[in-house]
Design a protein around this motif. Structure first.
Motif, PDB file in Angstrom:
ATOM      1  N   LYS A 152      68.351 -31.632 -13.889  1.00 52.91           N
ATOM      2  CA  LYS A 152      67.549 -31.631 -15.654  1.00 52.91           C
ATOM      3  C   LYS A 152      68.306 -31.307 -16.756  1.00 52.91           C
ATOM      4  O   LYS A 152      69.158 -30.716 -16.659  1.00 52.91           O
ATOM      5  N   ILE A 199      66.599 -35.698 -19.088  1.00 47.86           N
ATOM      6  CA  ILE A 199      65.941 -35.467 -17.393  1.00 47.86           C
ATOM      7  C   ILE A 199      65.347 -33.727 -18.209  1.00 47.86           C
ATOM      8  O   ILE A 199      66.276 -32.964 -18.840  1.00 47.86           O
ATOM      9  N   ALA A 200      63.968 -33.787 -18.182  1.00 45.34           N
ATOM     10  CA  ALA A 200      63.171 -32.364 -19.339  1.00 45.34           C
ATOM     11  C   ALA A 200      61.694 -32.615 -18.007  1.00 45.34           C
ATOM     12  O   ALA A 200      60.621 -33.440 -18.218  1.00 45.34           O
ATOM     13  N   ASN A 201      62.450 -31.464 -16.733  1.00 48.07           N
ATOM     14  CA  ASN A 201      61.347 -31.541 -16.384  1.00 48.07           C
ATOM     15  C   ASN A 201      60.512 -32.546 -14.857  1.00 48.07           C
ATOM     16  O   ASN A 201      59.655 -33.167 -14.924  1.00 48.07           O
ATOM     17  N   GLY A 202      62.044 -33.326 -14.418  1.00 44.64           N
ATOM     18  CA  GLY A 202      61.391 -34.531 -14.502  1.00 44.64           C
ATOM     19  C   GLY A 202      61.477 -36.087 -14.857  1.00 44.64           C
ATOM     20  O   GLY A 202      61.409 -37.034 -13.847  1.00 44.64           O
ATOM     21  N   ASP A 203      61.080 -35.641 -16.203  1.00 49.01           N
ATOM     22  CA  ASP A 203      60.948 -36.599 -16.195  1.00 49.01           C
ATOM     23  C   ASP A 203      62.194 -36.977 -18.020  1.00 49.01           C
ATOM     24  O   ASP A 203      62.900 -36.428 -17.900  1.00 49.01           O
ATOM     25  N   SER A 207      58.185 -40.698 -16.001  1.00 49.10           N
ATOM     26  CA  SER A 207      59.864 -40.803 -15.718  1.00 49.10           C
ATOM     27  C   SER A 207      60.368 -42.003 -15.569  1.00 49.10           C
ATOM     28  O   SER A 207      59.540 -42.655 -14.574  1.00 49.10           O
TER      29      SER A 207
END
Length: 526
Positions: free
Chosen positions: A477, A494-498, A522
């Motif tokens: 992440k 990538i942040a929080n899976g997105d 994502s």
């Protein structure tokens, strides 16, 4: 008020010399000879041979001098730091307005001072390796020449010579030295180095062994053999050295540096040479043993020879068969000689018949007729040979005429032009074939390029080091990504899976308005 006396005052007036002389007499009359105990400070030895030194204790210093004559007789060599008792007389030195002690004798302040100095010097020389057993040399078994360093007038040299003559008479060279006093150490060191410097060219043989000897005495009497100059000379000697200083209980530093220490001078002579009578007896014993051994060996060889002789057959039996063969060969030899003589005689008769005068004349006539025939046919044969070579030469000349050469050159030029034309055509065909094949390979490579895949609507995802990402596994992440489309590249994180899109890396257009977070999906959702 002035303190200067009036001219008519009764105070005695002295000159400088008179006053200095009066003080000198007063000092010498008052004290005379004195004994002073103290530690030696500065010790100076100028070229004049006098010794200038200082006697000191914890609160005062007394200047002193030892004149050259007294210095040569002293048993103890003055050294800085040595505690001594000096005997002499007090006097003054008017030239510098100072008083001094004229010393005529110095003795250590007890054996403790000398022993401490001796121990310190031993530690120093031992640390330099001068006493190392590995430096010591083996003594020669029977030295032909022995050098002795000692006093020529003492009993030591007589004991050594007497003992040598009793055991094994040898050639002895005596280097006379003083064995006690101020100059004894230097004289002994010079003697040892002098024996090593002999080369035999002056008629004086070089010693095979050196004996440094002195009789017994007190520690002060033997102190010259504890001097550093003597120890270094003995340690540096190329000739083996036997130390025989003092009695068996006396030990000096020379004993440690020498190759062998003898308990007494007489013991040094016993160590230096073997006993001649014992050698003669030993040689006689060895000769007797050798003769007995030779006799026993001869007897054993005789017995073995006798045994081998008995095993051999009788000579008549050995010679009977060869003798019989010899008799047969002798008979055959007579007959063979007769046949050989008859054969040779018949061959000689045949050869004699062939060598008759008539046969020789006939053969000579045949040879002469052949020679006449050949001489008559020789001119015609030579003429035919010359004509043949002349025709061949003319033919070759026609082939090498200018017209023939020009025709050959023209023909070769035409062949070269034709070959060059064919070569150009072949090169053009080869280049065309290579160009067509390169175009085909380029089109095939372009069809396999990933750019064509991007043109069909796909995208290439790479990490921060520009390496392609084949799976979402292992992508942390907050990691930065580069997404390459057919027309440009974009950055994402990538942040929080997105995946969060970033500004177009290639285009200079303004970034698009950020969409609500809820609408983001994502890129790696499966």
């Amino acid at each position: 008020m002035s303190n200067i006396p009036a001219p008519n005052s009764n105070v005695t007036e002295f000159s400088v010399t008179e006053l200095s002389g009066a003080i000198k007499r007063t000092m010498e009359d008052t004290y005379g000879r004195v004994r002073v105990r103290g530690e030696l400070g500065r010790v100076s030895r100028p070229a004049s041979g006098h010794i200038y030194l200082d006697l000191k204790d914890d609160r005062a210093v007394l200047a002193a001098v030892i004149w050259k004559g007294a210095a040569a007789k002293m048993a103890v060599r003055p050294e800085e730091g040595l505690e001594v008792i000096a005997t002499g007389k007090i006097t003054t030195f008017p030239g510098q307005s100072k008083y001094q002690l004229v010393i005529d004798n110095i003795e250590p302040a007890g054996e403790g001072a000398l022993m401490a100095l001796l121990a310190a010097r031993k530690r120093q020389l031992e640390s330099e390796g001068l006493f190392d057993p590995a430096r010591k040399q083996l003594l020669p078994y029977m030295p032909r020449v022995i050098g002795v360093v000692t006093s020529p007038t003492g009993a030591v040299i007589r004991d050594i010579l007497h003992r040598l003559s009793d055991r094994f008479p040898s050639h002895v060279l005596v280097w006379p030295v003083r064995v006690q006093g101020e100059t004894s150490a230097q004289e002994v060191a010079t003697a040892v180095r002098g024996f090593n410097a002999i080369d035999g060219g002056s008629g004086i043989p070089k010693p095979d062994l050196i004996i440094v000897a002195r009789g017994g005495g007190s520690l002060e009497d033997l102190w010259g053999f504890n001097e550093e100059v003597v120890v270094r000379a003995v340690a540096d000697s190329d000739i083996p050295v036997i130390s025989a200083v003092g009695h068996e209980t006396d030990t000096t530093l020379v004993d440690y540096a020498a190759d062998v220490r003898a308990p007494t001078p007489t013991g040094a002579a016993e160590i230096a040479v073997p006993v001649q009578a014992e050698l003669v007896a030993q040689m006689a014993q060895l000769v007797a043993r050798l003769r007995a051994g030779l006799s026993r060996s001869t007897d054993r060889k005789k017995e073995r020879l006798s045994g081998l002789t008995r095993a051999l057959p009788h000579p008549d039996g050995l010679l009977a068969l060869p003798r019989q063969r010899l008799d047969g060969q002798q008979v055959r030899l007579g007959a063979a000689l007769d046949r050989f003589t008859t054969h040779k005689r018949s061959r000689l008769t045949t050869a004699e018949a062939k060598l008759s005068p008539s046969r020789l004349i006939h053969r000579f006539d045949n040879v002469r007729s052949n020679l006449d025939r050949l001489s008559r046919s020789l001119p015609s044969a030579l003429g035919r040979n010359i004509q043949t070579h002349r025709r061949e030469l003319g033919f070759r000349a026609q082939r090498l005429s200018p017209q023939t050469v020009n025709r050959n050159v023209k023909s070769g030029r035409e062949q070269l032009v034709a070959f060059q034309r064919r070569n150009d055509l072949a090169a053009e065909r080869l280049i065309g074939n290579r160009r067509d094949r390169a175009n085909q390979v380029s089109k095939l490579l372009e069809s396999y390029s990933y750019q064509r895949v991007l043109d069909r609507g796909f995208a290439l995802v790479m990490d921060e080091s520009a390496k392609p990402i084949r799976s979402s596994k292992g992508v942390a992440k907050g990691a930065g990504l580069t997404i390459q489309f057919a027309g440009d590249d974009r950055l994402a994180a990538i942040a929080n899976g997105d995946a969060i899109p970033a500004m177009n890396k290639r285009s200079s257009a303004k970034p698009q308005k950020k969409q609500p977070k809820a609408a983001q999906t994502s890129l790696f959702d499966e």
